[in-house]
Design an enzyme around this catalytic site. Structure first.
Site, PDB file in Angstrom:
ATOM      1  N   CYS A  69      45.194  24.330  64.972  1.00 24.66           N
ATOM      2  CA  CYS A  69      44.104  23.595  64.139  1.00 24.66           C
ATOM      3  C   CYS A  69      44.540  22.421  63.545  1.00 24.66           C
ATOM      4  O   CYS A  69      44.571  21.286  64.446  1.00 24.66           O
ATOM      5  CB  CYS A  69      43.394  24.682  62.954  1.00 24.66           C
ATOM      6  SG  CYS A  69      41.932  24.036  62.479  1.00 24.66           S
ATOM      7  N   GLU A 101      45.630  33.116  64.962  1.00 25.65           N
ATOM      8  CA  GLU A 101      45.737  34.181  63.948  1.00 25.65           C
ATOM      9  C   GLU A 101      44.400  34.902  63.567  1.00 25.65           C
ATOM     10  O   GLU A 101      44.511  36.060  63.166  1.00 25.65           O
ATOM     11  CB  GLU A 101      46.568  33.675  62.864  1.00 25.65           C
ATOM     12  CG  GLU A 101      45.607  33.009  61.771  1.00 25.65           C
ATOM     13  CD  GLU A 101      45.420  31.355  62.279  1.00 25.65           C
ATOM     14  OE1 GLU A 101      45.000  30.680  61.328  1.00 25.65           O
ATOM     15  OE2 GLU A 101      45.898  31.104  63.188  1.00 25.65           O
ATOM     16  N   HIS A 141      42.470  29.027  65.940  1.00 25.94           N
ATOM     17  CA  HIS A 141      42.950  29.521  65.077  1.00 25.94           C
ATOM     18  C   HIS A 141      43.331  31.072  65.895  1.00 25.94           C
ATOM     19  O   HIS A 141      42.824  31.879  65.742  1.00 25.94           O
ATOM     20  CB  HIS A 141      42.446  30.027  63.692  1.00 25.94           C
ATOM     21  CG  HIS A 141      42.292  29.074  62.783  1.00 25.94           C
ATOM     22  ND1 HIS A 141      43.401  28.686  61.939  1.00 25.94           N
ATOM     23  CD2 HIS A 141      41.419  28.186  62.466  1.00 25.94           C
ATOM     24  CE1 HIS A 141      42.865  27.669  61.168  1.00 25.94           C
ATOM     25  NE2 HIS A 141      41.577  27.286  61.561  1.00 25.94           N
TER      26      HIS A 141
END
EC number: 4.3.2.10
Length: 201
Positions: free
Chosen positions: A76, A179, A177
């Site tokens: 990001c 994650e 992202h």
């Protein structure tokens, strides 16, 4: 072990938990001088992030480790920080590890928040096993403009076509992202851990 660069900004714990989920060991630290692999996360404004990075001394460390061939993944805002400069707010110089700039995403509605399809234009160890395209969770108002088209791995669209994944040798980055991007995001993190020669479950 993967070092998650800590400069006070970014969802470091979320990245740590996602790595643990794929069985990769990591540590959150502001000292990456001995790291065998590094993830640079980031949430917030580019100029503030660069000031924090310089205060912690991480800037020189990241540049030196990248030049030494250590696998480095920007996430990001962490992706944007790898480039030479950004026009966000008052503007600021970046780490300059990758050639190019960061400017406002050309879209009538910002920020860009949500899932979006990323199409992969070339092979990359980071995206291995993800096919020709995959959806990832984005949150951003600015986009990277690489100076070298050869660095571009994946692109997406939101008002305009923008670069979402880059890779140059040992330096790679994602605008989204991983994650927070379910199975495909975890696959990408597992790929990075494999590149970094970190054992994964």
């Amino acid at each position: 072990m993967i070092a998650i660069a800590d400069y006070g900004m970014g969802n470091r714990r979320s990245v740590e938990k996602a790595l643990a989920h794929v069985g990769a060991a990591s540590v959150i630290t502001s000292d990456v001088r001995d790291a065998s692999a590094i993830i640079l996360p980031g949430v917030g404004a580019f100029p503030e992030a660069m000031r924090s990075i310089e205060r912690t001394g991480l800037g020189e460390q990241l540049i030196e480790r990248a030049a030494a061939g250590v696998p480095l993944l920007g996430i990001c805002l962490g992706m944007q920080l790898l480039f030479e400069s950004s026009t966000e707010h008052e503007g600021a110089a970046g780490l300059g590890i990758l050639p190019g700039t960061v400017t406002r995403l050309e879209s009538p509605r910002l920020p860009h928040i949500g899932w979006n399809l990323v199409r992969f234009g070339r092979e990359s160890a980071l995206t291995e096993g993800l096919g020709d395209a995959a959806a990832f969770y984005h949150v951003h108002s600015f986009a990277c403009r690489p100076a070298d088209d050869g660095d571009v791995v994946g692109v997406s669209e939101y008002g305009e076509r923008f670069v979402s994944v880059v890779e140059r040798d040992n330096v790679m980055a994602a605008q989204f992202h991983p994650e927070k991007s379910s199975i495909d995001g975890l696959k990408m993190l597992k790929n990075f851990a494999a590149l970094a020669a970190v054992p994964v479950a």
